[in-house]
Structures are given as C-alpha cells and as structure tokens.
Design an enzyme around this catalytic site. Structure first.
Site, PDB file in Angstrom:
ATOM      1  N   LYS A 208     133.169   9.263  -9.336  1.00 31.75           N
ATOM      2  CA  LYS A 208     133.791   9.113 -10.650  1.00 31.75           C
ATOM      3  C   LYS A 208     132.700   9.042 -11.729  1.00 31.75           C
ATOM      4  O   LYS A 208     132.769   9.704 -12.751  1.00 31.75           O
ATOM      5  CB  LYS A 208     134.645   7.846 -10.647  1.00 31.75           C
ATOM      6  N   GLU A 214     123.954   5.962  -3.788  1.00 35.80           N
ATOM      7  CA  GLU A 214     124.126   6.513  -2.441  1.00 35.80           C
ATOM      8  C   GLU A 214     124.554   7.982  -2.513  1.00 35.80           C
ATOM      9  O   GLU A 214     124.019   8.853  -1.816  1.00 35.80           O
ATOM     10  CB  GLU A 214     125.208   5.731  -1.668  1.00 35.80           C
ATOM     11  N   GLY A 269     138.618   3.930  -8.733  1.00 37.59           N
ATOM     12  CA  GLY A 269     138.083   4.581  -7.533  1.00 37.59           C
ATOM     13  C   GLY A 269     138.935   4.336  -6.296  1.00 37.59           C
ATOM     14  O   GLY A 269     139.265   5.257  -5.546  1.00 37.59           O
ATOM     15  N   ARG A 270     139.320   3.076  -6.081  1.00 34.03           N
ATOM     16  CA  ARG A 270     140.052   2.754  -4.841  1.00 34.03           C
ATOM     17  C   ARG A 270     141.514   3.171  -4.899  1.00 34.03           C
ATOM     18  O   ARG A 270     142.269   2.958  -3.959  1.00 34.03           O
ATOM     19  CB  ARG A 270     139.882   1.269  -4.502  1.00 34.03           C
ATOM     20  N   GLU A 355     138.360  -5.471  -3.066  1.00 29.85           N
ATOM     21  CA  GLU A 355     137.673  -5.142  -4.324  1.00 29.85           C
ATOM     22  C   GLU A 355     138.602  -5.429  -5.511  1.00 29.85           C
ATOM     23  O   GLU A 355     138.156  -5.727  -6.613  1.00 29.85           O
ATOM     24  CB  GLU A 355     137.219  -3.674  -4.330  1.00 29.85           C
ATOM     25  N   HIS A 386     142.357  -5.891  23.213  1.00 30.48           N
ATOM     26  CA  HIS A 386     141.299  -6.178  24.184  1.00 30.48           C
ATOM     27  C   HIS A 386     140.045  -6.706  23.507  1.00 30.48           C
ATOM     28  O   HIS A 386     138.976  -6.729  24.116  1.00 30.48           O
ATOM     29  CB  HIS A 386     140.994  -4.917  24.999  1.00 30.48           C
ATOM     30  N   LYS A 511     123.380  -4.182  -6.860  1.00 25.61           N
ATOM     31  CA  LYS A 511     122.839  -2.870  -7.239  1.00 25.61           C
ATOM     32  C   LYS A 511     121.588  -3.047  -8.102  1.00 25.61           C
ATOM     33  O   LYS A 511     120.571  -2.385  -7.902  1.00 25.61           O
ATOM     34  CB  LYS A 511     123.869  -2.090  -8.073  1.00 25.61           C
TER      35      LYS A 511
END
Ligand SMILES: O=P(O)(O)OC[C@H]1O[C@](O)(CO)[C@@H](O)[C@@H]1O
Length: 546
Positions: A208, A214, A269-270, A355, A386, A511
């Site tokens: 965005k 990253e 974003g999410r 978030e 399990h 950051k």
C-alpha cells in the site's frame, strides 16, 4: 466528542453481577435444562453457513445483557458511520471502506465528495483485463514465452489475505502457480527463485505504501535476479507489476504505469484482499470466481448492516468474545479449521484481529482499564488435536474456540472427510460436556488400582466453550461470507472496547529502532548507547559473524 467506556455502561454493571451468578454453571446443565438450546443459539445463513453458538457459557439473559451493552455503546450508529464513509479511522483521518470494494449493488459511496464506486469498478475492470491476458497466455515475458508462475511480494495484509484465499480456493485454481514471498530473510525469496524460471515468471509487488522495508528489499533482489537473465531494464515492464497507493514510488522502482494497480487510503492493509491486493487471487481463480468472493462478502455486509442484533452473526460472536475476554478473563481464542485448504485462516485472523484490536488506549486517548483484543491463534484440525488439545481439555486455562468446517469436501477420498467431521463434532462435545468420574469408574469397576489412583487423571471437566461454524462447501461465495463475518466481528469488538480498530501505531517503534541498529551492526567502532542486553547481543553478532 467524548466516547463512552464500556465499564461505564449500565449493561457492564449488570453483566458483572450476572457473571457472579453464572460463572460456575456448566454447559451440560444449560443443555439439560433447555431442549431448545440449539434452536435458540444457532443461526442458519441462507443454507450456506451455520453458526452454532449454543456450546457457550451463556444464557438468554447473558445475551440480552450483552445486546444491551452493544446498544449502550452505540454499535448501530458506529456500523452506519463505517458504511457511510465517515472518518472512523480517526488517528489517520480516514474513512474505512473495505465494504465498498464488495458493494455489488453499486450503491453510491462518497469519499471527499466523490463516488468511489467508479474508481472501484475501473480498478476491477483493469484487474480483469490484466488477469485474462495472463491466464489466456497473451501476456508474454522477455523471451516471448507465456507466464506460468506468479510471485507475490508483500507482507502483512499484502500477503496474508491473498495467500490464505489462494490456498482456501485451491480447487478453483487454473494452471498458474502463485508463490508468496514476505519474509525479509533472504531464504524466503531464494527458495522461491530456485523453483521458477525468469522467462515465465511475473512478479507482483504489493505494498500500500511502497515503503515497507521487507517488500522493497525483496522486490529489489527479485528485480536484480530477473535482470541477470533478461539483461535489459526495458523487460521489467513484462515481468513486474505493482499494487499500491504510492504510484510515484512504484514508477521510480521501474514499474510501467500501465502495470500499476491502484489502492486507496480508505482500505486498510489487513482488510485489502478484496481490492487489487487480491490480484494474485484473481490470476489464480479467474475474474468470475473473484467476483463470487466479493458477492459473499457483500451478502455478509448486508446481514451485518440490516439484521437485528439478536440474529446478527458477527455481533453475537463479538459479544460472546467480549464476555469471555472481560468477565471470565480468558485471554486467547483459538481458530480451528477442520479443512486443510483453510489452514492459513488462523494466521490471517491473527493479523486481522490483533493488529486491529491490540490497543490499550481508548478513543478519548486514555489508558483502558478493561481487556481489549484477545490473543488469536490456532491450527487446522486434526493436526491441532495431536499438539495442544490436551491443554484445551484438561489444562488450567480455558480457551474459547471456533471450530470451522465444510459439510462437503472438494476431495471425497474414501471416508476421510466423514472421519474429519466426526472429530470436529466429537471435540466440541467433549470440550463442552466432558465426562464425569462415574462413567470412567463404571468402565473400570474391577480395577482397584485404577479406582484409587488413576481416576482423577482421566476426568474431563468440560465446560469449555466453542462456536461451531459450518459451511455447506468452501466456495468463493461462502469464503467471502466467512471472511466478512470475522471482519465485522472484529469491528464490533473494537466498538465495544471503545478503541480505534483501524490504525496500527504499535508496529512503528520496532521499525525505527531496527534502522538505527542496522547502522550499528555495520560499524567496527563500539559506541554504547543501548541497554546492556541489546549492546551485548550486538556485540555477539559482531564477534560471531563469519
Ligand atoms: O502494504 P504495506 O504498506 O507494505 O504494509 C504491509 C503491512 O504493514 C503494516 O502496516 C504493519 O505491519 C500492516 O498493517 C500492513 O498490512
């Protein structure tokens, strides 16, 4: 404007009293005392999705008081504010309009005086044309070969949603293979690059902001890798496209304007998989299926907007979550999809919820004194059984769970699916009802040693709450329903907590610090300016670095 805190509502006071009365009541007794419990506490959405919330530690009185809380917190008008495009993302001064992305009835949605539906429809058209060029093998790479592999480079919301849907809709995929690269750890990108051919690979840089470290580092390395083979920068336009709000930055990266898909500041974003961020989804399942996904999302939007809270699925699930989180002080919620294709759902919902609602300051800027967002985690069934179900059944912590499955599998292999669902039904039953010592005792009545020593270890106390969510089948439409359901559950929780759910300032400090530390890692000189732990970690890095 001063926002009301949930603890200052009449409903909160009443819920506290009610909690004292009900806290030790067992789910099994709630069932024994009410043969209509399932009918009362379940909702069938259009014969496509069933939500059974009867195996919870609630009564009709609990629900009524929780609904009163929602009313006192003005949930109805908050929902309307979101759908009307008001700037509910206050700290970023933005409206929140992911619902507009799936607004299939084309109802006008005005932002800054403009009807954003025309931008959305234009963007969808552009995505359709582009994806059809690639799918129909008309789009070709630098050596005139058609595209076989897509590499989506993005992180957080620019990765988790599309990746989760790509896996969830595996049966709808065409021949294109999509790879997702998110981690800055070079191993992630290198592992993917080893598998693909530069001549037939298309990279989509999804960010965005187009500043996320990253993503930018991964995109640069991918571009260098491509140029090693393609030799000339002019070929970037055949192998790179971008999804972003920051058109200038994408252009300076070298991406052709034609290949840039627009994003808007009113899409978080999410919450963005429904936008051009979902281009990798459209490339893999085609335009029509993508539209079905939006259709499902839209159907749930209308349900959320129009249905009385008493029958409103996201509202009820959110309120039950608030009940556990704040009154029982249960801190986590597990998402347990009994469907291999939905295996990424827990991770996706982790970002969506944590978030959004991981905040400790209320909408008035004051520290909260109540619990906000729960910890979200989980794993697909039966693998989780399990791994951590022991603690869920017999541990000291109680974990409310969402069990999710589809009645019809895309892969009917022998009895696999029937057995899978039998586990789902068995687990929710065992968690709720447990088993008492009499039953175990009867099984072993001749075994004196067992009677004396082993019995307590074998008892399941039960009274562990679950929601069961059944889809008729995982299709683009029902997946859209399910995802929008969770989005609105998160929204509702945020309103009740009196927090701003649509910013994420909590990701910033790390950051900033990492940039400063990066410089220190490169320096030979040791200038201490941090705490002794951080200084020594940096110093070990320098000593051990080969
Ligand atoms: O799409 P962008 O701008 O690269 O951001 C990626 C992610 O980073 C965050 O801003 C913070 O983790 C998320 O909200 C977002 O989904």
């Amino acid at each position: 404007m001063k926002y009301l805190d949930p603890i200052n509502t009449q409903a909160w006071v009443e819920l506290k009293k009610h909690f004292e009365q009900i806290k030790n009541v067992h789910i099994k007794d709630l069932f024994y005392n009410d043969s209509n419990r399932f009918e009362k506490f379940s909702i069938n959405f259009d014969n496509q999705l069933l939500v059974d919330f009867s195996k919870n530690r609630i009564t009709s009185e609990t629900v009524n008081k929780l609904l009163q809380l929602a009313n006192e917190m003005k949930l109805k008008s908050s929902i309307q504010s979101m759908f009307n495009g008001e700037k509910i993302n206050y700290t970023e001064n933005q409206p929140v309009l992911h619902v507009a992305l799936r607004n299939q009835i084309d109802k006008k949605m005005i932002v800054h005086g403009e009807n954003i539906m025309s931008c959305i429809n234009k963007s969808l058209k552009k995505m359709q044309i582009f994806s059809e060029l690639v799918i129909n093998k008309i789009w070709i790479g630098f050596s005139n070969k058609n595209i076989t592999d897509i590499v989506n480079i993005g992180i957080g919301g620019s990765d988790l949603g599309p990746h989760m849907v790509y896996d969830a809709l595996t049966p709808y995929r065409n021949y294109l293979k999509v790879h997702y690269v998110s981690n800055i750890d070079g191993s992630h990108l290198l592992n993917v690059l080893k598998k693909v051919n530069p001549e037939t690979t298309l990279f989509i840089v999804v960010s965005k902001t187009f500043t996320t470290q990253e993503t930018m580092i991964n995109a640069n390395s991918a571009c260098n890798w491509l140029l090693k083979y393609a030799k000339h920068k002019k070929f970037i336009s055949k192998h790179f496209c971008a999804v972003t709000m920051n058109i200038q930055k994408a252009k300076s990266f070298g991406i052709d304007e034609q290949n840039i898909f627009e994003l808007w500041d009113w899409v978080g974003g999410r919450y963005s998989l429904w936008s051009s961020v979902g281009i990798s989804i459209m490339l893999s399942i085609g335009f029509k299926n993508f539209m079905k996904l939006l259709e499902g999302g839209h159907a749930m939007d209308r349900h959320f907007l129009e249905t009385d809270f008493k029958k409103n699925i996201p509202v009820l699930l959110a309120l039950i979550s608030v009940w556990y989180n704040n009154f029982f002080r249960m801190e986590t919620e597990a998402i347990l999809p009994y469907d291999q294709y939905l295996h990424r759902l827990p991770e996706y919902l982790q970002q969506a919820n944590m978030e959004s609602n991981g905040k400790c300051v209320n909408r008035n800027g004051k520290l909260v004194t109540w619990q906000t967002g729960p910890i979200i985690w989980g794993k697909s069934g039966t693998n989780g059984q399990h791994a951590f179900y022991q603690l869920m059944h017999q541990g000291t912590k109680i974990i409310p769970c969402d069990f999710i499955a589809a009645i019809n599998s895309h892969n009917e292999l022998d009895d696999h699916h029937k057995i899978l669902l039998s586990h789902f039904f068995a687990q929710t039953k065992a968690l709720a009802f447990g088993t008492n010592s009499d039953i175990i005792f009867n099984d072993f009545k001749n075994d004196i040693e067992f009677k004396n020593h082993a019995l307590p270890f074998k008892v399941f106390l039960g009274n562990r709450p679950t929601n069961s969510i059944l889809l008729k089948k995982v299709t683009p439409y029902t997946l859209g329903l399910l995802l929008a359901l969770y989005e609105h559950k998160i929204f509702t929780q945020g309103v009740i907590f009196n927090i701003f759910s649509f910013d994420q300032w909590g990701v910033e400090l790390g950051k900033i610090l990492s940039k400063k530390i990066f410089v220190k890692l490169n320096k030979t000189l040791n200038i201490s300016s941090y705490d002794s732990s951080t200084e020594n970690l940096i110093s070990y890095y320098k000593q051990w670095k080969e």
